[in-house]
Design an enzyme around this catalytic site. Structure first.
Site, mmCIF file in Angstrom:
data_model
loop_
_atom_site.group_PDB
_atom_site.id
_atom_site.type_symbol
_atom_site.label_atom_id
_atom_site.label_comp_id
_atom_site.label_asym_id
_atom_site.label_seq_id
_atom_site.Cartn_x
_atom_site.Cartn_y
_atom_site.Cartn_z
ATOM 1 N N SER A 267 0.930 -1.284 -0.010
ATOM 2 C CA SER A 267 -0.031 0.093 0.012
ATOM 3 C C SER A 267 0.752 1.141 -0.008
ATOM 4 O O SER A 267 2.030 1.035 0.493
ATOM 5 C CB SER A 267 -0.844 -0.133 1.309
ATOM 6 O OG SER A 267 -1.433 1.183 1.423
ATOM 7 N N TYR B 36 -2.372 -0.456 10.493
ATOM 8 C CA TYR B 36 -2.391 -0.860 9.099
ATOM 9 C C TYR B 36 -1.094 -0.680 8.353
ATOM 10 O O TYR B 36 -0.549 -1.293 7.734
ATOM 11 C CB TYR B 36 -3.442 -0.142 8.257
ATOM 12 C CG TYR B 36 -3.803 -0.267 6.839
ATOM 13 C CD1 TYR B 36 -4.019 -1.702 6.693
ATOM 14 C CD2 TYR B 36 -3.382 0.721 5.824
ATOM 15 C CE1 TYR B 36 -4.363 -2.027 5.048
ATOM 16 C CE2 TYR B 36 -3.604 0.139 4.614
ATOM 17 C CZ TYR B 36 -4.127 -0.955 4.295
ATOM 18 O OH TYR B 36 -4.030 -1.391 2.681
HETATM 19 N N1 LIG Z 1 -8.488 -0.426 -1.729
HETATM 20 C C1 LIG Z 1 -7.227 0.233 -1.566
HETATM 21 O O1 LIG Z 1 -7.733 1.465 -1.644
HETATM 22 C C2 LIG Z 1 -6.324 -0.302 -1.201
HETATM 23 C C3 LIG Z 1 -4.962 0.508 -1.257
HETATM 24 C C4 LIG Z 1 -3.799 -0.190 -0.826
HETATM 25 C C5 LIG Z 1 -3.710 -1.538 -0.665
HETATM 26 N N2 LIG Z 1 -4.787 -2.356 -0.790
HETATM 27 C C6 LIG Z 1 -4.730 -3.801 -0.331
HETATM 28 O O2 LIG Z 1 -5.349 -4.306 -1.272
HETATM 29 C C7 LIG Z 1 -5.783 -5.754 -0.911
HETATM 30 C C8 LIG Z 1 -7.060 -5.891 -1.295
HETATM 31 O O3 LIG Z 1 -8.019 -5.312 -0.930
HETATM 32 P P1 LIG Z 1 -9.240 -4.609 -1.571
HETATM 33 O O4 LIG Z 1 -8.775 -3.077 -1.706
HETATM 34 O O5 LIG Z 1 -9.342 -5.418 -2.850
HETATM 35 O O6 LIG Z 1 -10.482 -4.628 -0.704
HETATM 36 P P2 LIG Z 1 -11.431 -5.832 -0.443
HETATM 37 O O7 LIG Z 1 -12.636 -5.739 -1.648
HETATM 38 O O8 LIG Z 1 -12.206 -5.757 0.998
HETATM 39 O O9 LIG Z 1 -10.763 -7.287 -0.606
HETATM 40 C C9 LIG Z 1 -10.201 -7.805 0.437
HETATM 41 C C10 LIG Z 1 -10.016 -9.430 0.161
HETATM 42 O O10 LIG Z 1 -9.348 -10.000 1.184
HETATM 43 C C11 LIG Z 1 -10.105 -11.187 1.724
HETATM 44 N N3 LIG Z 1 -9.896 -11.430 3.153
HETATM 45 C C12 LIG Z 1 -9.895 -10.605 4.150
HETATM 46 N N4 LIG Z 1 -9.647 -11.348 5.222
HETATM 47 C C13 LIG Z 1 -9.148 -12.370 4.823
HETATM 48 C C14 LIG Z 1 -8.836 -13.725 5.751
HETATM 49 N N5 LIG Z 1 -8.776 -13.658 6.892
HETATM 50 N N6 LIG Z 1 -8.463 -14.793 4.926
HETATM 51 C C15 LIG Z 1 -8.629 -14.696 3.460
HETATM 52 N N7 LIG Z 1 -9.139 -13.623 2.818
HETATM 53 C C16 LIG Z 1 -9.304 -12.570 3.592
HETATM 54 C C17 LIG Z 1 -11.650 -10.721 1.464
HETATM 55 O O11 LIG Z 1 -12.339 -12.061 1.216
HETATM 56 P P3 LIG Z 1 -13.244 -12.776 2.216
HETATM 57 O O12 LIG Z 1 -13.769 -11.672 2.878
HETATM 58 O O13 LIG Z 1 -14.252 -13.782 1.293
HETATM 59 O O14 LIG Z 1 -12.180 -13.664 3.046
HETATM 60 C C18 LIG Z 1 -11.519 -9.896 0.096
HETATM 61 O O15 LIG Z 1 -11.370 -10.886 -1.112
HETATM 62 C C19 LIG Z 1 -5.377 -5.527 0.850
HETATM 63 O O16 LIG Z 1 -4.175 -6.098 0.973
HETATM 64 C C20 LIG Z 1 -5.502 -4.181 0.871
HETATM 65 O O17 LIG Z 1 -4.750 -3.607 2.092
HETATM 66 C C21 LIG Z 1 -6.026 -1.944 -1.139
#
Ligand SMILES: NC(=O)c1ccc[n+]([C@@H]2O[C@H](COP(=O)([O-])OP(=O)(O)OC[C@H]3O[C@@H](n4cnc5c(N)ncnc54)[C@H](OP(=O)(O)O)[C@@H]3O)[C@@H](O)[C@H]2O)c1
Length: 247
Positions: free
Chosen positions: A140, A153
């Protein structure tokens, strides 16, 4: 364009993981998609396979080592190898330390950081045996910038960055041919901010994401680029933000 790679994505049931799964499947790769929500994974796998792609799903909580090892086992049993392991599962429950949301801090470290380390443990033996492979670790902007309410975080994402660099150096040292890529996105339009329980932060995130966030497809394209470089070239980090994002 990479075709026929066996690609594992954790956190594939929504957001960045889902968008990347669809894009890389459309390139002809074989997808192993993991998360906890079975209905979401079933739908995604069925959509990919209906469009001529190849995908299977594995239920896994990445904070449990045995679940993460099982993802690797299923990938090898089904497809014989692991070419790319994308550590993507994560959560972002922002709050100030004085609000004392200790269980959220625990979960953030367990999923974002330990889940990534467990991915290393699960996939490295197979990649070392193949003498090839690539980790794509989703960090991130918070792997580079810390601030009010993002402490746990940012700590988890600084940790992902640090562990990734250590792994990269270890794999160079062992001459394993394994590549390590960190992708550090800014605000991306996903479910991530919906799980913020602190009312002050939740309101702030809704406003910020509503005005700033860019689609998850942009992150997917970064991953696609990183895995399609020639084997002698390792893209070690990609930082991408919305053009309108200040920090
Ligand atoms: N969106 C942003 O602005 C942003 C920015 C920087 C970095 N990121 C990073 O990108 C990554 C993906 O996030 P996203 O933005 O796509 O958000 P998201 O739509 O909330 O996706 C998060 C994913 O992680 C899974 N997850 C959560 N806890 C889990 C666990 N204990 N075991 C297995 N899977 C788990 C969720 O699936 P289930 O609930 O089905 O398990 C979901 O598929 C994260 O690492 C986040 O920190 C996001």
């Amino acid at each position: 364009m990479a075709k026929d790679k066996v690609i594992v994505i954790t956190g594939a049931s929504s957001g960045i993981g889902e968008a990347t799964a669809k894009l890389l499947a459309s390139d002809g790769n074989k997808m192993v998609l993991a998360a906890r929500r079975e209905e979401k994974l079933q739908q995604l796998v069925s959509d990919i396979n209906a469009n001529g792609g190849t995908a299977i799903y594995v239920l896994a909580d990445v904070s449990k080592l045995e679940d993460v090892k099982n993802i690797a086992q299923v990938a090898v049993d089904e497809f014989g190898r692991i070419d790319v392991w994308m550590n993507n599962a994560g959560l972002m429950p922002l709050s100030e330390f004085s609000h004392g949301k200790v269980s959220e801090w625990d979960r953030t470290i367990d999923v974002n950081l330990k889940g990534t380390l467990y991915g290393f443990d699960a996939a490295l033996p197979q990649m070392r045996a193949q003498e090839s492979g690539q980790f794509v670790n989703i960090a991130s902007i918070s792997a580079h910038v810390s601030g009010v309410a993002s402490g746990p975080y940012a700590a988890s994402k600084f940790g992902v960055w640090a562990a990734s660099e250590a792994l990269r150096q270890e794999e160079v040292k062992s001459d394993s041919n394994i590549r390590v890529t960190v992708v550090s996105p800014g605000a991306i339009d996903t479910e991530l901010p919906q799980h913020v329980t602190d009312p002050e932060q939740s309101d702030a995130m809704k406003g910020f994401y509503g005005s700033t966030a860019i689609p998850a497809d942009e992150v997917a394209r970064s991953v696609q680029f990183a895995i399609n470089t020639p084997e002698n070239t390792s893209i070690n980090e990609i930082v991408l933000r919305p053009t309108k994002q200040f920090m």
